[in-house]
Write a protein that holds these residues in place. Structure first.
Motif, mmCIF file in Angstrom:
data_model
loop_
_atom_site.group_PDB
_atom_site.id
_atom_site.type_symbol
_atom_site.label_atom_id
_atom_site.label_comp_id
_atom_site.label_asym_id
_atom_site.label_seq_id
_atom_site.Cartn_x
_atom_site.Cartn_y
_atom_site.Cartn_z
ATOM 1 N N HIS A 129 -92.989 -13.000 24.429
ATOM 2 C CA HIS A 129 -92.124 -14.183 24.988
ATOM 3 C C HIS A 129 -92.914 -15.111 25.302
ATOM 4 O O HIS A 129 -93.042 -16.284 24.940
ATOM 5 C CB HIS A 129 -91.204 -13.772 26.038
ATOM 6 C CG HIS A 129 -89.902 -13.181 25.381
ATOM 7 N ND1 HIS A 129 -89.873 -11.753 25.142
ATOM 8 C CD2 HIS A 129 -88.640 -13.776 25.383
ATOM 9 C CE1 HIS A 129 -88.574 -11.733 24.693
ATOM 10 N NE2 HIS A 129 -87.798 -12.605 24.835
ATOM 11 N N TYR A 143 -87.525 -18.521 24.001
ATOM 12 C CA TYR A 143 -86.324 -18.039 24.268
ATOM 13 C C TYR A 143 -85.347 -17.931 23.250
ATOM 14 O O TYR A 143 -84.162 -17.716 23.662
ATOM 15 C CB TYR A 143 -85.692 -18.686 25.843
ATOM 16 C CG TYR A 143 -85.615 -20.174 25.487
ATOM 17 C CD1 TYR A 143 -85.025 -20.820 24.659
ATOM 18 C CD2 TYR A 143 -86.595 -20.962 26.385
ATOM 19 C CE1 TYR A 143 -84.870 -22.244 24.467
ATOM 20 C CE2 TYR A 143 -86.692 -22.232 25.900
ATOM 21 C CZ TYR A 143 -85.805 -22.862 25.491
ATOM 22 O OH TYR A 143 -85.982 -24.276 25.234
ATOM 23 N N PRO A 182 -86.707 -13.372 21.452
ATOM 24 C CA PRO A 182 -85.598 -12.342 22.005
ATOM 25 C C PRO A 182 -84.863 -11.794 20.873
ATOM 26 O O PRO A 182 -84.607 -10.582 21.100
ATOM 27 C CB PRO A 182 -84.492 -13.508 22.857
ATOM 28 C CG PRO A 182 -85.254 -14.544 23.195
ATOM 29 C CD PRO A 182 -86.611 -14.736 22.459
ATOM 30 N N ILE A 203 -83.923 -7.290 27.447
ATOM 31 C CA ILE A 203 -84.202 -8.623 27.407
ATOM 32 C C ILE A 203 -83.818 -9.585 28.529
ATOM 33 O O ILE A 203 -84.399 -10.910 28.761
ATOM 34 C CB ILE A 203 -83.563 -8.947 26.154
ATOM 35 C CG1 ILE A 203 -84.024 -8.367 24.714
ATOM 36 C CG2 ILE A 203 -83.452 -10.412 25.787
ATOM 37 C CD1 ILE A 203 -85.337 -8.818 24.444
#
Length: 317
Positions: free
Chosen positions: A95, A269, A273, A285
């Motif tokens: 991420h 985001y 994910p 997550i």
């Protein structure tokens, strides 16, 4: 005073905190995210129109390399210092190695407002930084899984690459860049009033929903994850310096350096994910969303980006 679009994020955050019934319908949010990513790609492609011969391949390769270096550097930090399990460390490193389209849109607006110069290929940074982290961390997950199980028939690199390349964000951004590059400003004229002229409106509504979502994942505050919360609050400022350092090393103009700093400091985001959840279904997550959307995104948008801009001004003055 911050750009007007930031006020919409603050409004959404306030609405979430006071538990208002304000919400952006899911279908509307999906439409906004599609239009936003497509418009970003089109703007980048239009900037590249007629400039292809001037592209600096070494610059683009350096940006790609940064996309690999950041998550690989963060993984041991997340494992040893933040004390996360292997799957969660891989997820969060992916991420933070990947980037935020929302942050990118905000920083591009800041560059336009400040009238800082940009290289034509700057919009490509978003795509170039989004893919490497997802690919390398999914590969690392499968490699570690196979190593523990003694299984040499783990999923191929090709399947990981396919997952990353066919994600919605990548298809829209790359497709937009190609269309904008082919048609240029004159060819895009019929769509310019709605897409490009309405870009700030799209971004404002998107950030309104991001504010509401941030309030949902942050409150009540999960104090047990204090190490991760501190990481998410502090790491953007360190990662921004990676982008600034690379930008100065490549002798980029100030606007391109700010975009690179903002992207380096951001965390995905949207794309990450989806890719991580599909590849590692049993990972949490929620932790990644708490860090990337709940902490890092608002810190970057409300505090970080103006600070990065000030740092760059001081360095280049």
């Amino acid at each position: 005073m911050p750009d007007i679009v930031i006020a919409f994020f603050a409004l959404g955050l306030l609405a979430g905190l006071i538990k208002s019934d304000l919400k952006v319908p899911k279908a509307t949010y999906e439409t906004l995210s599609i239009l936003l990513m497509l418009t970003l790609g089109l703007k980048g492609g239009m900037a590249l129109h007629g400039e292809t011969a001037n592209l600096a391949i070494s610059e683009l390769l350096s940006v790609i390399a940064l996309g690999f270096i950041i998550p690989l550097s963060l993984y041991p930090l997340l494992r040893k210092l933040i004390q996360l399990p292997q799957k969660e460390a891989i997820s969060i490193a992916a991420h933070y190695g990947s980037v935020s389209a929302g942050t990118f849109a905000v920083v591009m607006t800041m560059v336009d407002q400040s009238q800082w110069p940009l290289r034509p290929e700057t919009t490509l940074y978003l795509v170039l930084l989004e893919l490497p982290a997802i690919i390398i961390m999914l590969w690392l997950h499968r490699y570690l899984q196979a190593k523990v199980a003694g299984d040499s028939k783990h999923s191929s690199a090709g399947s990981v690459l396919h997952e990353a390349l066919t994600s919605r964000g990548v298809v829209l951004l790359c497709g937009g860049v190609i269309i904008g590059w082919i048609y240029g400003t004159s060819g895009m004229a019929p769509l310019t009033p709605m897409l490009l002229g309405g870009f700030k409106t799209l971004l404002a509504l998107f950030l309104l929903e991001m504010g509401i979502s941030t309030a949902k994942v942050c409150f009540p505050i999960p104090y047990k994850q204090w190490r991760l919360l501190v990481f998410a609050a502090v790491i953007p400022f360190a990662l921004a310096w990676a982008g600034i350092g690379l930008g100065v090393l490549l002798d980029l103009p100030s606007g391109s350096i700010l975009v690179l700093a903002g992207l380096s400091a951001s965390a995905s985001y949207i794309a990450a994910p989806a890719a991580i959840k599909a590849a590692i279904p049993d990972t949490n997550i929620g932790l990644a969303m708490l860090a990337s959307l709940g902490i890092t995104f608002p810190i970057n948008v409300l505090i970080g980006l103006p600070i990065y801009q000030m740092w760059i001004e001081q360095i280049l003055s």
